[in-house]
Design a protein around this motif. Sequence first.
Motif, PDB file in Angstrom:
ATOM      1  N   UNK A  29      70.365  15.870   0.447  1.00 49.55           N
ATOM      2  CA  UNK A  29      70.940  15.884   1.784  1.00 49.55           C
ATOM      3  C   UNK A  29      72.416  16.247   1.686  1.00 49.55           C
ATOM      4  N   UNK A  30      72.854  17.189   2.497  1.00 48.85           N
ATOM      5  CA  UNK A  30      74.255  17.587   2.507  1.00 48.85           C
ATOM      6  C   UNK A  30      74.620  18.688   1.536  1.00 48.85           C
ATOM      7  N   UNK A  31      73.662  19.191   0.751  1.00 42.77           N
ATOM      8  CA  UNK A  31      73.936  20.266  -0.207  1.00 42.77           C
ATOM      9  C   UNK A  31      74.144  21.555   0.579  1.00 42.77           C
ATOM     10  N   UNK A  32      75.396  21.980   0.687  1.00 37.96           N
ATOM     11  CA  UNK A  32      75.740  23.159   1.495  1.00 37.96           C
ATOM     12  C   UNK A  32      75.196  24.453   0.893  1.00 37.96           C
ATOM     13  N   UNK A  33      74.843  24.447  -0.395  1.00 41.61           N
ATOM     14  CA  UNK A  33      74.328  25.667  -1.020  1.00 41.61           C
ATOM     15  C   UNK A  33      72.817  25.801  -0.849  1.00 41.61           C
ATOM     16  N   UNK A  34      72.197  24.847  -0.189  1.00 43.69           N
ATOM     17  CA  UNK A  34      70.745  24.872  -0.014  1.00 43.69           C
ATOM     18  C   UNK A  34      70.397  25.344   1.399  1.00 43.69           C
ATOM     19  N   UNK A  35      69.612  26.418   1.523  1.00 38.57           N
ATOM     20  CA  UNK A  35      69.283  26.947   2.856  1.00 38.57           C
ATOM     21  C   UNK A  35      68.155  26.199   3.577  1.00 38.57           C
TER      22      UNK A  35
END
Length: 138
Positions: free
Chosen positions: A128-134
């Motif tokens: 949750x919150x991983x900005x690199x994950x689409x």
Amino acid sequence: MRLSKTGLATLILAIPLLANAARSDDCANAQDQATVNECAGKSFTEADKKLNDAYRQIEGRLKDDAATKKLLVGAQRAWVAFRDAECNFQGGPRDMAGSMYPMVVAGCKEAVTDDRLKDLQGYLNCKEGDASCPVPAQ
């Protein structure tokens, strides 16, 4: 022993099924190229099914995000084109490749598909919150 018409029909219908079951058991001990090719094709089909399952899960998570879903579809189409081109390249010119061509191409497709599956599974398991994950976390 005397078979009824129904028994004979059942036996006739069961023979190909038994032969297919025996062939699938023979993959570890394949004795001819046709069997090796068939087994390689089945192995790729299994890998492709896993990939499609993961892809559908991602599509489900993106159901409310049309723009990202469109990017996923484009990426997957490009990946399929890459997979097919790469594996055709690895297989060499079909008219010169001989009886091993189906095995080489199926083996390549399975390996490339397994790599793509790892990518998709990574998207499905982002924190949750991983900005690199689409793909949004579940």
